[in-house]
Design a protein around this motif. Structure first.
Motif, short mmCIF file in Angstrom:
data_model
loop_
_atom_site.label_atom_id
_atom_site.label_comp_id
_atom_site.label_asym_id
_atom_site.label_seq_id
_atom_site.Cartn_x
_atom_site.Cartn_y
_atom_site.Cartn_z
N ILE A 67 0.87 -1.17 0.00
CA ILE A 67 0.00 0.00 0.00
C ILE A 67 0.91 1.23 0.00
O ILE A 67 1.66 1.45 0.95
CB ILE A 67 -0.94 0.01 1.21
N GLN A 69 2.19 4.60 0.61
CA GLN A 69 1.96 5.70 1.55
C GLN A 69 2.55 7.01 1.03
O GLN A 69 1.99 8.08 1.23
CB GLN A 69 2.58 5.38 2.91
N GLN A 99 -1.44 -1.01 -4.15
CA GLN A 99 -2.61 -0.19 -3.84
C GLN A 99 -2.14 1.17 -3.36
O GLN A 99 -0.96 1.35 -3.04
CB GLN A 99 -3.47 -0.85 -2.77
N ASN A 101 -3.05 4.82 -0.90
CA ASN A 101 -3.85 5.42 0.16
C ASN A 101 -4.50 6.67 -0.41
O ASN A 101 -4.37 6.95 -1.62
CB ASN A 101 -3.00 5.69 1.42
N ASP A 102 -5.19 7.44 0.41
CA ASP A 102 -5.88 8.63 -0.09
C ASP A 102 -4.92 9.64 -0.72
O ASP A 102 -5.24 10.28 -1.72
CB ASP A 102 -6.67 9.32 1.03
N SER A 105 -3.47 7.98 -4.20
CA SER A 105 -4.37 7.26 -5.12
C SER A 105 -4.44 7.86 -6.52
O SER A 105 -4.43 7.13 -7.50
CB SER A 105 -5.77 7.13 -4.53
#
Length: 119
Positions: A67, A69, A99, A101-102, A105
């Motif tokens: 993910i 960051q 993936q 994060n906000d 993204s």
């Protein structure tokens, strides 16, 4: 080439991470570096091109998922595919899923189709 963060690279890492808008505040930046130092599943990599560190990608690892960051590239290297290369190398390291994060993204979503094409 991704190089795993170590304390000797702290100032370089902080400079690269500070390129992200949400990391401009020095207190927040110090807390971010602490996360990478103290949390086992948080890993920070610096991208080395020749003798120069030109980018960074920070991940939280959850099983085979990375993910994202933080992901930054110094301005003089933007548009040259450095961030895409960093994500590709994460995939090559065995992460099955990338993936975001906000905060990351918008950028990561642009890269995912390109990463899938490369498989």
């Amino acid at each position: 080439m991704l190089v795993r963060y170590k304390k000797a690279l702290e100032k370089i890492a902080m400079g690269l991470i500070s390129l992200m808008p949400q990391e401009k505040d020095i207190k927040r930046l110090m807390e971010t570096i602490q996360q990478y130092d103290q949390n086992e599943n948080w890993t920070l990599y610096l991208w080395k091109k020749g003798d120069e560190y030109v980018g960074t990608v920070g991940i939280v690892e959850e099983e085979k998922t990375a993910i994202i960051q933080h992901i930054t590239v110094i301005p003089s290297y933007r548009g040259e595919g450095v961030a895409l290369e960093m994500l590709q190398e994460l995939q090559d390291m065995g992460y099955e899923h990338i993936q975001a994060n906000d905060d990351t993204s918008a950028f990561v979503q642009k890269c995912i189709p390109i990463l899938k094409e490369a498989d």
